[in-house]
Design an enzyme around this catalytic site. Structure first.
Site, PDB file in Angstrom:
ATOM      1  N   LEU A 135       0.832  -1.210   0.000  1.00 14.96           N
ATOM      2  CA  LEU A 135       0.000   0.000   0.000  1.00 14.96           C
ATOM      3  C   LEU A 135       0.868   1.263   0.000  1.00 14.96           C
ATOM      4  O   LEU A 135       0.415   2.347   0.363  1.00 14.96           O
ATOM      5  CB  LEU A 135      -0.955  -0.012   1.201  1.00 14.96           C
ATOM      6  CG  LEU A 135      -1.959  -1.182   1.213  1.00 14.96           C
ATOM      7  CD1 LEU A 135      -2.773  -1.203   2.500  1.00 14.96           C
ATOM      8  CD2 LEU A 135      -2.892  -1.130   0.007  1.00 14.96           C
ATOM      9  N   SER A 136       2.122   1.103  -0.384  1.00 19.40           N
ATOM     10  CA  SER A 136       3.034   2.234  -0.597  1.00 19.40           C
ATOM     11  C   SER A 136       3.382   3.008   0.656  1.00 19.40           C
ATOM     12  O   SER A 136       3.366   4.248   0.678  1.00 19.40           O
ATOM     13  CB  SER A 136       2.463   3.203  -1.643  1.00 19.40           C
ATOM     14  OG  SER A 136       2.380   2.566  -2.866  1.00 19.40           O
ATOM     15  N   SER A 137       3.706   2.292   1.711  1.00 17.17           N
ATOM     16  CA  SER A 137       4.140   2.992   2.924  1.00 17.17           C
ATOM     17  C   SER A 137       5.441   3.756   2.670  1.00 17.17           C
ATOM     18  O   SER A 137       5.644   4.831   3.238  1.00 17.17           O
ATOM     19  CB  SER A 137       4.308   2.008   4.080  1.00 17.17           C
ATOM     20  OG  SER A 137       5.188   0.974   3.712  1.00 17.17           O
ATOM     21  N   SER A 138       6.302   3.261   1.783  1.00 19.34           N
ATOM     22  CA  SER A 138       7.556   3.990   1.559  1.00 19.34           C
ATOM     23  C   SER A 138       7.310   5.271   0.765  1.00 19.34           C
ATOM     24  O   SER A 138       7.906   6.311   1.050  1.00 19.34           O
ATOM     25  CB  SER A 138       8.626   3.110   0.911  1.00 19.34           C
ATOM     26  OG  SER A 138       8.118   2.494  -0.232  1.00 19.34           O
ATOM     27  N   ASP A 182       3.474   5.325  -7.299  1.00 19.08           N
ATOM     28  CA  ASP A 182       3.151   5.452  -5.877  1.00 19.08           C
ATOM     29  C   ASP A 182       3.403   6.867  -5.368  1.00 19.08           C
ATOM     30  O   ASP A 182       2.593   7.431  -4.622  1.00 19.08           O
ATOM     31  CB  ASP A 182       3.979   4.452  -5.056  1.00 19.08           C
ATOM     32  CG  ASP A 182       3.786   3.021  -5.532  1.00 19.08           C
ATOM     33  OD1 ASP A 182       2.780   2.766  -6.232  1.00 19.08           O
ATOM     34  OD2 ASP A 182       4.639   2.173  -5.232  1.00 19.08           O
TER      35      ASP A 182
HETATM   36  C1  GLA Z   1       5.077  -1.071  -6.982  1.00 20.45           C
HETATM   37  C2  GLA Z   1       5.948   0.022  -7.590  1.00 20.45           C
HETATM   38  C3  GLA Z   1       5.150   0.857  -8.592  1.00 20.45           C
HETATM   39  C4  GLA Z   1       4.434  -0.024  -9.609  1.00 20.45           C
HETATM   40  C5  GLA Z   1       3.684  -1.158  -8.919  1.00 20.45           C
HETATM   41  C6  GLA Z   1       3.100  -2.140  -9.881  1.00 20.45           C
HETATM   42  O1  GLA Z   1       4.058  -0.500  -6.211  1.00 20.45           O
HETATM   43  O2  GLA Z   1       6.447   0.861  -6.581  1.00 20.45           O
HETATM   44  O3  GLA Z   1       6.000   1.788  -9.225  1.00 20.45           O
HETATM   45  O4  GLA Z   1       5.329  -0.506 -10.559  1.00 20.45           O
HETATM   46  O5  GLA Z   1       4.502  -1.873  -8.015  1.00 20.45           O
HETATM   47  O6  GLA Z   1       2.085  -1.555 -10.620  1.00 20.45           O
END
Ligand code: GLA
Length: 393
Positions: A135-138, A182
């Site tokens: 979920l993109s915590s970084s 992200d």
């Molecule tokens: C991760 C990466 C993104 C993207 C997704 C897949 O979240 O950080 O840049 O490539 O995977 O869609």
């Protein structure tokens, strides 16, 4: 099941302020927040110059900060339970700061590389974005720190230029070869909308995504599956796409036309590479089709596109695991309009588009199926599109 009962970053922001005050015996000069994201559709398309459609989570990473007269940045993280500091020399050389703090030092590095006079500061960081769940915590961490430092230093850095800078911190300082989705989501999303991003031109369109008005909900199911080789497999997928584009003589797979797909695939010898290319090309088209439906307010009708995206990730891109396949299968069998894994893959979360009234039933059915198959229990929660990075106080 929860739907983020704490409200927009309230208690997280309070914890950041309290943490700052107790660590540094001073109040912060301000408090900033940046969200994690869910990607509605468009997976592994960003680094192929393609299209993505993420929205911001209500869950956010919060940074309380104040400028500092000394020469070292000091950062305390509630989740890491530690305080670290680094100086200009550390921020000048990727690799000198590692672990969670690399994402902070990386932002200082990327800003300085771009010629900005970054203010030295003290920071206190808290978050309610689930870690390691895809979920993109970084990205939330990078985006919150970036926004705080830009404001504190009154740096001239337009919003549209910020995602590439945060991505640089992750690629070149922390050493993670991610695309630009992200960071774009965390920095540029708006409440009630999904962010339609062209990853080549970086043009964005805020596409209305009002689930409440339609009586719908997005149920996110964190599979809690242990990440299996996620880093190496991600880099391998990216390399396969880039070499396929080179073999086809196009700048990126975005340049393969969907209506020329069969003829294009016939030019590739390797069966696996053909499937990777098919995923990317069909996924780009699914993003465009989803955007068309959302523009027309036909939200429930995007369901089959979500489900087709999952099948493509499972069969062609081969980035799913049994836990996420199970969540998708059970959500669909329990009445979801569509469901797919979201994020980089090899674990992480599934999203299901459901009638708001059915969210609990779908969540319980998935939980039961996990128990039956001997998987670790999942964590289901509903989400609505939240705000991008901003100053809170
Ligand atoms: C991760 C990466 C993104 C993207 C997704 C897949 O979240 O950080 O840049 O490539 O995977 O869609």
């Amino acid at each position: 099941m929860t739907s983020h009962p704490d409200g927009p970053a309230g208690p997280v922001a309070d914890r950041a302020t309290a943490g700052f005050t107790s660590e540094y015996a001073d109040p912060p000069a301000g408090v900033w927040a940046a969200p994690g994201r869910v990607n509605l559709i468009g997976e592994h398309t960003d680094y192929n110059d393609g299209f993505v459609l993420p929205f911001a989570l209500p869950q956010r990473t919060v940074v309380a900060a104040a400028p500092e007269r000394g020469r070292r940045w000091t950062v305390w993280s509630e989740q890491a339970g530690e305080r670290i500091s680094f100086g200009r020399a550390d921020a000048a050389e990727p690799g000198r700061v590692s672990g969670w703090a690399a994402y902070v030092a990386g932002v200082v590095w990327a800003l300085r590389e771009a010629g900005h006079d970054v203010p030295v500061a003290r920071l206190a960081i808290t978050s309610d974005v689930p870690l390691g769940a895809g979920l993109s915590s970084s990205a939330a961490l990078e985006s919150a720190v970036l926004t705080a430092l830009v404001d504190l230093g009154e740096l001239d850095l337009p919003l549209a230029d910020r995602p590439a800078l945060a991505q640089r911190a992750e690629n070149d300082y922390a050493g993670v070869p991610c695309g630009i989705m992200d960071q774009s989501a965390s920095l540029r999303c708006q409440p009630g909308h999904a962010l339609f991003l062209d990853c080549r031109s970086l043009a964005v369109e805020q596409v209305p995504f009002d689930l409440d008005a339609a009586g719908l909900a997005i149920l996110v199911i964190d599979s809690n599956a242990p990440h299996r080789h996620a880093g190496g497999e991600y880099a391998a997928r990216r390399a396969a796409c880039e070499s396929a584009a080179a073999a086809l003589g196009v700048p990126a797979l975005r340049d393969v036309a969907a209506d020329q797909l069969d003829a294009t695939l016939a030019r590739l010898d390797d069966k696996t590479v053909r499937r990777r290319v098919r995923h990317v090309v069909t996924e780009n088209q699914r993003v465009l089709d989803t955007v068309e439906l959302l523009r027309a307010g036909r939200i429930a009708e995007i369901g089959p596109l979500l489900t087709a995206s999952h099948a493509s990730m499972r069969d062609d891109f081969e980035i799913t695991v049994p836990e996420v396949d199970t969540a998708v299968e059970v959500a669909l069998a329990t009445g979801a309009y569509g469901a797919r894994m979201t994020g980089g893959g090899f674990g992480g979360c599934v999203l299901a588009l459901v009638d708001a009234a059915a969210a609990d039933t779908v969540a319980s059915a998935v939980t039961e199926a996990y128990a039956g198959r001997g998987f670790r229990a999942p964590t289901p929660f509903t989400v609505t599109p939240g705000a991008g990075a901003q100053r809170l106080r």
